[in-house]
Design a protein around this motif. Sequence first.
Motif, mmCIF file in Angstrom:
data_model
loop_
_atom_site.group_PDB
_atom_site.id
_atom_site.type_symbol
_atom_site.label_atom_id
_atom_site.label_comp_id
_atom_site.label_asym_id
_atom_site.label_seq_id
_atom_site.Cartn_x
_atom_site.Cartn_y
_atom_site.Cartn_z
ATOM 1 N N ARG A 1 0.831 -1.197 0.000
ATOM 2 C CA ARG A 1 0.000 0.000 0.000
ATOM 3 C C ARG A 1 0.869 1.253 0.000
ATOM 4 O O ARG A 1 1.839 1.329 0.757
ATOM 5 C CB ARG A 1 -0.912 -0.001 1.219
ATOM 6 C CG ARG A 1 -1.931 1.133 1.239
ATOM 7 C CD ARG A 1 -2.705 1.123 2.551
ATOM 8 N NE ARG A 1 -3.785 2.101 2.550
ATOM 9 C CZ ARG A 1 -4.394 2.550 3.651
ATOM 10 N NH1 ARG A 1 -4.015 2.108 4.843
ATOM 11 N NH2 ARG A 1 -5.363 3.441 3.556
ATOM 12 N N ILE A 2 0.526 2.221 -0.856
ATOM 13 C CA ILE A 2 1.259 3.491 -0.929
ATOM 14 C C ILE A 2 0.276 4.631 -0.732
ATOM 15 O O ILE A 2 -0.749 4.723 -1.424
ATOM 16 C CB ILE A 2 1.982 3.653 -2.270
ATOM 17 C CG1 ILE A 2 2.985 2.519 -2.488
ATOM 18 C CG2 ILE A 2 2.704 5.011 -2.339
ATOM 19 C CD1 ILE A 2 3.640 2.541 -3.860
ATOM 20 N N LEU A 3 0.592 5.512 0.220
ATOM 21 C CA LEU A 3 -0.226 6.684 0.499
ATOM 22 C C LEU A 3 0.549 7.927 0.070
ATOM 23 O O LEU A 3 1.698 8.110 0.492
ATOM 24 C CB LEU A 3 -0.557 6.758 1.987
ATOM 25 C CG LEU A 3 -1.255 5.525 2.586
ATOM 26 C CD1 LEU A 3 -1.355 5.637 4.096
ATOM 27 C CD2 LEU A 3 -2.630 5.352 1.970
ATOM 28 N N VAL A 4 -0.059 8.768 -0.758
ATOM 29 C CA VAL A 4 0.585 9.984 -1.243
ATOM 30 C C VAL A 4 -0.095 11.185 -0.603
ATOM 31 O O VAL A 4 -1.330 11.322 -0.669
ATOM 32 C CB VAL A 4 0.514 10.101 -2.778
ATOM 33 C CG1 VAL A 4 1.266 11.337 -3.249
ATOM 34 C CG2 VAL A 4 1.084 8.850 -3.435
ATOM 35 N N LEU B 1 5.582 7.834 -6.743
ATOM 36 C CA LEU B 1 5.214 6.430 -6.925
ATOM 37 C C LEU B 1 6.348 5.640 -7.576
ATOM 38 O O LEU B 1 6.635 4.503 -7.187
ATOM 39 C CB LEU B 1 3.940 6.329 -7.774
ATOM 40 C CG LEU B 1 2.641 6.832 -7.128
ATOM 41 C CD1 LEU B 1 1.507 6.808 -8.147
ATOM 42 C CD2 LEU B 1 2.288 6.005 -5.897
ATOM 43 N N SER B 2 6.992 6.240 -8.583
ATOM 44 C CA SER B 2 8.101 5.549 -9.263
ATOM 45 C C SER B 2 9.209 5.204 -8.288
ATOM 46 O O SER B 2 9.795 4.114 -8.339
ATOM 47 C CB SER B 2 8.647 6.428 -10.397
ATOM 48 O OG SER B 2 7.700 6.575 -11.429
ATOM 49 N N ALA B 3 9.520 6.130 -7.381
ATOM 50 C CA ALA B 3 10.582 5.885 -6.405
ATOM 51 C C ALA B 3 10.223 4.743 -5.461
ATOM 52 O O ALA B 3 11.114 4.092 -4.895
ATOM 53 C CB ALA B 3 10.854 7.161 -5.606
ATOM 54 N N GLY C 1 8.445 2.073 -6.462
ATOM 55 C CA GLY C 1 8.209 0.857 -7.236
ATOM 56 C C GLY C 1 6.826 0.733 -7.817
ATOM 57 O O GLY C 1 6.393 -0.371 -8.163
ATOM 58 N N ALA C 2 6.092 1.844 -7.950
ATOM 59 C CA ALA C 2 4.734 1.807 -8.480
ATOM 60 C C ALA C 2 4.617 2.749 -9.670
ATOM 61 O O ALA C 2 5.564 3.444 -10.043
ATOM 62 C CB ALA C 2 3.733 2.194 -7.393
ATOM 63 N N SER C 3 3.420 2.754 -10.278
ATOM 64 C CA SER C 3 3.178 3.603 -11.436
ATOM 65 C C SER C 3 1.730 4.076 -11.409
ATOM 66 O O SER C 3 0.956 3.731 -10.504
ATOM 67 C CB SER C 3 3.451 2.832 -12.735
ATOM 68 O OG SER C 3 2.457 1.821 -12.919
ATOM 69 N N ALA C 4 1.345 4.834 -12.423
ATOM 70 C CA ALA C 4 -0.034 5.328 -12.503
ATOM 71 C C ALA C 4 -1.028 4.167 -12.504
ATOM 72 O O ALA C 4 -2.135 4.286 -11.949
ATOM 73 C CB ALA C 4 -0.209 6.176 -13.765
ATOM 74 N N GLN C 5 -0.668 3.035 -13.117
ATOM 75 C CA GLN C 5 -1.577 1.893 -13.197
ATOM 76 C C GLN C 5 -1.926 1.325 -11.820
ATOM 77 O O GLN C 5 -2.913 0.603 -11.680
ATOM 78 C CB GLN C 5 -0.971 0.793 -14.073
ATOM 79 C CG GLN C 5 -1.019 1.064 -15.556
ATOM 80 C CD GLN C 5 -0.007 2.109 -16.007
ATOM 81 O OE1 GLN C 5 0.968 2.396 -15.297
ATOM 82 N NE2 GLN C 5 -0.226 2.688 -17.166
ATOM 83 N N ASP C 6 -1.112 1.642 -10.818
ATOM 84 C CA ASP C 6 -1.343 1.105 -9.473
ATOM 85 C C ASP C 6 -2.210 2.023 -8.614
ATOM 86 O O ASP C 6 -2.561 1.654 -7.486
ATOM 87 C CB ASP C 6 0.002 0.866 -8.774
ATOM 88 C CG ASP C 6 0.874 -0.124 -9.527
ATOM 89 O OD1 ASP C 6 0.375 -1.222 -9.825
ATOM 90 O OD2 ASP C 6 2.022 0.215 -9.832
ATOM 91 N N VAL C 7 -2.548 3.192 -9.108
ATOM 92 C CA VAL C 7 -3.356 4.136 -8.336
ATOM 93 C C VAL C 7 -4.795 3.627 -8.271
ATOM 94 O O VAL C 7 -5.408 3.310 -9.298
ATOM 95 C CB VAL C 7 -3.310 5.542 -8.958
ATOM 96 C CG1 VAL C 7 -4.268 6.487 -8.243
ATOM 97 C CG2 VAL C 7 -1.885 6.094 -8.891
ATOM 98 N N VAL C 8 -5.326 3.553 -7.045
ATOM 99 C CA VAL C 8 -6.702 3.062 -6.856
ATOM 100 C C VAL C 8 -7.640 4.159 -6.353
ATOM 101 O O VAL C 8 -8.853 3.984 -6.381
ATOM 102 C CB VAL C 8 -6.737 1.860 -5.892
ATOM 103 C CG1 VAL C 8 -6.007 0.677 -6.509
ATOM 104 C CG2 VAL C 8 -6.137 2.224 -4.528
ATOM 105 N N ARG C 9 -7.089 5.278 -5.881
ATOM 106 C CA ARG C 9 -7.932 6.385 -5.433
ATOM 107 C C ARG C 9 -7.186 7.705 -5.567
ATOM 108 O O ARG C 9 -5.991 7.771 -5.291
ATOM 109 C CB ARG C 9 -8.362 6.198 -3.970
ATOM 110 C CG ARG C 9 -9.070 7.433 -3.392
ATOM 111 C CD ARG C 9 -9.589 7.223 -1.980
ATOM 112 N NE ARG C 9 -10.817 6.449 -1.975
ATOM 113 C CZ ARG C 9 -12.021 6.947 -2.281
ATOM 114 N NH1 ARG C 9 -12.154 8.214 -2.638
ATOM 115 N NH2 ARG C 9 -13.088 6.178 -2.232
#
Length: 493
Positions: free
Chosen positions: A386-389, A422-424, A426-434
């Motif tokens: 889980r990633i929170l921005v 997100l890139s830093a 290990g994620a990308s736009a495709q992983d954004v859920v909200r």
Amino acid sequence: MTAAPLRHAISSELEISRLVTGLWQVADIEKTGDLLDPDKAADHLETYFNAGFSTFDMADHYGSAELIAGRLLTRHQDARKPQICTKWCPEPGPMTPEIVRAGVQERLDRLGTDCIDLLQFHWWSFEHPAWLDALHEMTRLREEGLIKALGVTNFDAAHLRLALADGIPLATNQVSFSMVDRRALGQLSDLCASFNVSLLAYGTLCGGFLSDRWLGQPEPLDLTDWSKMKYKRFIDATGGWAGFQNILEAASEVATKHQVSLANVATRWVLEQAAVAGVIVGARLGESEHITDNAKLFSFALETEDRERLDQAFKTTHEVPGDCGDEYRRPPFLTASGDLSHHLAEMPLAHSAVPVDHRPGATRVLTGSDWEEIAGYCRAHRIGDRILVSGTTAVAGLSRAVAPGDAAAQTTYILDKILAALSALGASAQDVVRTRIYIVDEDDVLDISKAHGRVFSDIKPANTLVVVAGLIGDHRVEIEAEASLVGSSAVSD
């Protein structure tokens, strides 16, 4: 019948030939390591210059093109000079005043001049925010007199708007534009009309594919010419060889009617688009010159029935996906190699993830803004999958508000910052859920939504948009996001 090449003023200080001679093929000729003789190559440029094709386009990575153009400049010290358009294409990284000045000075030194007519800037990844720093510093160097006109290359509509809204005095944007690649016809052309920016079109002949030579020919399977390797990918992306032949057949019919070449028709079609100041046609110095044929471009104009015939052929092909410049920034890369290996060893990240001392296994990203230290928060925090921005505003550097007054431009900048974090991790736009969006003026809803949709139209995360009483400073929009790597194809840490 031929006519003198038309000219166009792209700024109060610079007028160019509407057919610009491109020198990208110098790099292709020199790819084995054998450099062209600069004086003999300058002789070839002199031939173009004397025929009225006085404007030349090149870049820092086009082999010895700048050195060759510099030799030509030494021959013309009077008022009748060639116009030199070059590009600076640095690797993503910090763009300090010293780094930018050094990049510009290298162009000046290689050209042997004290002022560059048109300096165009290319940036490989908008997730790295230093491109705005570079353009602001280049603007200061323009004010010093080192640059006559400032341009960009391969900018999509969203980032061109962002640069303009942030106060960059851009005269041009150089993009791929042809009867095969018609992406620039839409939003980008509309934006140019609103801000008085001109397009310089390259790839107009698709590496030579848009010519009589390829009409009715079988699909080539073994290409070694970099330009053809690149533009064959464009042809494939638009539906393949059969649809491309439909375009050639229509252009050939128009060419026969006007007694010109198919290449003339292809070039004239682009030149007649309202936003286009000039088309760039490549020259293989010492190997092939098309000066006489190029001059015919200005002896005719397309008629309504010609454009209708071409439109019919266009409908048998697909549009090139995405916006201008996407071929260098996202898969599938429509480059000669199908990736960026000819340009970059790797794509540097804007930020690095660091461990969270009090939570084993967790990582976070800091972007260096003042408020991260004052308020004690990070830009993004990853815990497991889980990633929170954090809520993100359009802040450049420590505290400068970007593009004050333009909510769409601020949204573009914010989403770039979120994607960089997100890139830093290990994620990308495709992983954004909200995503959650906070805005101060409901009149901005459509512009902000379109900017959000540019990134997420295919991904479609859950979203909430709220109008609030106000945001701090010159910010019209703030966005926070959440990503999940559960079931993702991204490589997790």
